[in-house]
Design a protein around this motif. Sequence first.
Motif, PDB file in Angstrom:
ATOM      1  N   GLN A   1     -32.528  -0.760  13.625  1.00  0.00           N
ATOM      2  CA  GLN A   1     -31.642  -1.895  13.925  1.00  0.00           C
ATOM      3  C   GLN A   1     -30.191  -1.437  13.956  1.00  0.00           C
ATOM      4  O   GLN A   1     -29.419  -1.835  14.837  1.00  0.00           O
ATOM      5  CB  GLN A   1     -31.808  -2.994  12.874  1.00  0.00           C
TER       6      GLN A   1
ATOM      7  N   GLU B   1     -27.464  -1.584  17.068  1.00  0.00           N
ATOM      8  CA  GLU B   1     -26.188  -2.302  16.973  1.00  0.00           C
ATOM      9  C   GLU B   1     -24.996  -1.379  17.179  1.00  0.00           C
ATOM     10  O   GLU B   1     -24.004  -1.770  17.792  1.00  0.00           O
ATOM     11  CB  GLU B   1     -26.116  -3.046  15.636  1.00  0.00           C
TER      12      GLU B   1
ATOM     13  N   ALA C   1     -21.480  -3.174  18.244  1.00  0.00           N
ATOM     14  CA  ALA C   1     -21.303  -4.270  17.296  1.00  0.00           C
ATOM     15  C   ALA C   1     -20.831  -3.809  15.922  1.00  0.00           C
ATOM     16  O   ALA C   1     -20.397  -4.625  15.117  1.00  0.00           O
ATOM     17  CB  ALA C   1     -22.617  -5.044  17.144  1.00  0.00           C
TER      18      ALA C   1
END
Length: 79
Positions: free
Chosen positions: A35, A39, A44
């Motif tokens: 994850q 990202e 992000a």
Amino acid sequence: MALNSRETIIAVRKNGDGDLEAFKTSSGRVLDYQQALQEVNAGAIAGVNAFKGKDGEMYLRGDADGDPTNNLDNLPNFD
């Protein structure tokens, strides 16, 4: 996305071998390694980049800014 609206990684969890396996972000989210990679690649998360290791796998590392205290291995651990 404005730089100040991006999350940062503030703590890490390591497995029994000392390898990074999860990350806690500045907003309190917990991300597993995959994850976090997604990202970071999406832009992000600030202060971290992804790179391809000699084994062909993708890895995360803190941006090279000359400050060893914010290297991922040196961040506080969380449970």
